[in-house]
Enzyme design. Structure first.
Site, PDB file in Angstrom:
ATOM      1  N   CYS A  53       0.808  -1.228   0.000  1.00 44.92           N
ATOM      2  CA  CYS A  53       0.000   0.000   0.000  1.00 44.92           C
ATOM      3  C   CYS A  53       0.837   1.271   0.000  1.00 44.92           C
ATOM      4  CB  CYS A  53      -0.951   0.002   1.195  1.00 44.92           C
ATOM      5  SG  CYS A  53      -2.033  -1.442   1.253  1.00 44.92           S
TER       6      CYS A  53
ATOM      7  N   ASN B 146     -10.196  -0.043   0.040  1.00 45.26           N
ATOM      8  CA  ASN B 146      -8.733   0.018   0.059  1.00 45.26           C
ATOM      9  C   ASN B 146      -8.212  -0.592  -1.239  1.00 45.26           C
ATOM     10  OD1 ASN B 146      -5.991  -0.409   0.468  1.00 45.26           O
ATOM     11  ND2 ASN B 146      -6.213  -1.173   2.554  1.00 45.26           N
TER      12      ASN B 146
ATOM     13  N   HIS C 195      -3.082   7.075   2.224  1.00 40.79           N
ATOM     14  CA  HIS C 195      -3.548   5.786   1.712  1.00 40.79           C
ATOM     15  C   HIS C 195      -4.944   5.535   2.272  1.00 40.79           C
ATOM     16  CE1 HIS C 195      -4.079   1.609   1.020  1.00 40.79           C
ATOM     17  NE2 HIS C 195      -3.780   1.237   2.245  1.00 40.79           N
TER      18      HIS C 195
END
Length: 326
Positions: free
Chosen positions: A120, A283, A253
């Site tokens: 990520c 996500n 993020h």
């Protein structure tokens, strides 16, 4: 001789057409005997929906659409690129890299192209590498992409993880400039946290060894994430000679609304300065920051001349921040 910098000149993003709401997912999980609900997911994550790619669609397919939009926004052609860096944890194949596959689809053959694997945090890592190569004179115009098909590695028998992730892509064109664009970055990793977020499988002899599905210790990730994100952001600010109040927008993020809001509060930023897309995208790992950046640019939130803090944290454990001036 003028000092050499890099600036973002175009952004682009792409989401696969299939939108999966929390209720859609709850209905699918119910068929497996697993109970969840829209309210349960929203309360814990802030997520209302995510997008899943069709089985035949790859990360490079999603990246191609995002890249075309970024190139159009920058007013340049694929043939003008002299560097492609692709951040992903879900490449099309073991090798060659997704970057080389994307390069061929774009028709930008000839320039260096490689993948970055920092989960990520991948886009923040990739952007930092591209900035360094431009500053060093190794490139003048780079395409930096984050794209994922995380739906392929989710365990749909684990409601604590399968509700979190989605598929998508985001991209930026980064060009050499006489004026600063990427002001500072700060990257870190700590391998002792490998086990708290991982996909512990590999391919050997034509078979999968281990478990090829995502595993996460949510509490451990949350506890670590907020602290390291604040430190990375402050380190980037210090390198640039700026302070918290100079940040116009925080684009973290898009993992979990609680982590995002917690980081904003530690940086003493009002939540109005937080760019949020996790509610509609979930996500999307390495794609989440460029997706959110493109959304903010195209919606008119992020404007030229503003200071934007990008920050990511992911499996590895990796984390980092990039401070830029649009």
């Amino acid at each position: 001789m003028n000092k050499r910098y890099s600036r973002i000149t175009g952004t682009g993003s792409y989401l696969p057409p299939r939108r999966v709401t929390n209720q859609d997912l709850a209905n699918e999980l119910a068929q497996r005997g697993i109970e969840t609900s829209d309210a349960w997911i929203v309360e814990r994550t802030g997520i209302h929906a995510r997008h899943f790619a069709d089985p035949q669609v790859t990360s490079s397919d999603l990246a191609l659409e995002a890249s075309r939009r970024a190139l159009e926004a920058a007013g340049c052609q694929a043939q003008d690129l002299d560097l492609i860096i692709f951040a992903t944890s879900t490449p099309d194949m073991v090798f060659p890299s997704a970057a080389c596959i994307l390069q061929n689809k774009l028709g930008a053959n000839g320039c260096p192209a490689f993948d970055v694997q920092a989960v990520c945090s991948g886009f923040v890592y990739a952007l930092t590498v591209a900035d360094a190569m431009i500053r060093a004179g190794s490139a003048r115009r780079a395409l930096v992409v984050g794209a994922e098909v995380f739906s392929r590695i989710l365990d749909f028998n684990d409601r604590t993880t399968c509700v979190l992730f989605g598929d998508g892509a985001g991209a930026v064109v980064l060009e050499a400039s006489d004026t600063p664009g990427i002001l500072a970055s700060d990257l870190h990793a700590d391998g002792k946290y490998v086990d708290i977020l991982c996909v512990p499988g590999t391919v050997s002899g034509g078979r999968v060894l281990g478990d090829p599905l995502l595993k996460m210790d949510g509490q451990a990730v949350f506890k670590l994430a907020v602290g390291v994100l604040e430190k990375a952001a402050r380190a980037a600010l210090d390198k640039a000679g700026l302070q918290d109040v100079d940040i116009d927008w925080l684009i973290p993020h898009q993992a979990n609304i609680r982590i995002m809001q917690g980081t904003a509060k530690k940086l003493k930023l009002p939540l109005e300065k937080l760019v949020v897309t996790v509610d509609q995208h979930g996500n999307t790992s390495a794609a989440s920051i460029p997706l959110a950046l493109d959304h903010a640019v195209r919606s008119g939130q992020v404007r030229p001349g503003q200071h934007v803090m990008l920050e990511g944290v992911g499996g590895g454990f990796t984390w980092g921040a990039v401070l830029l001036k649009m």
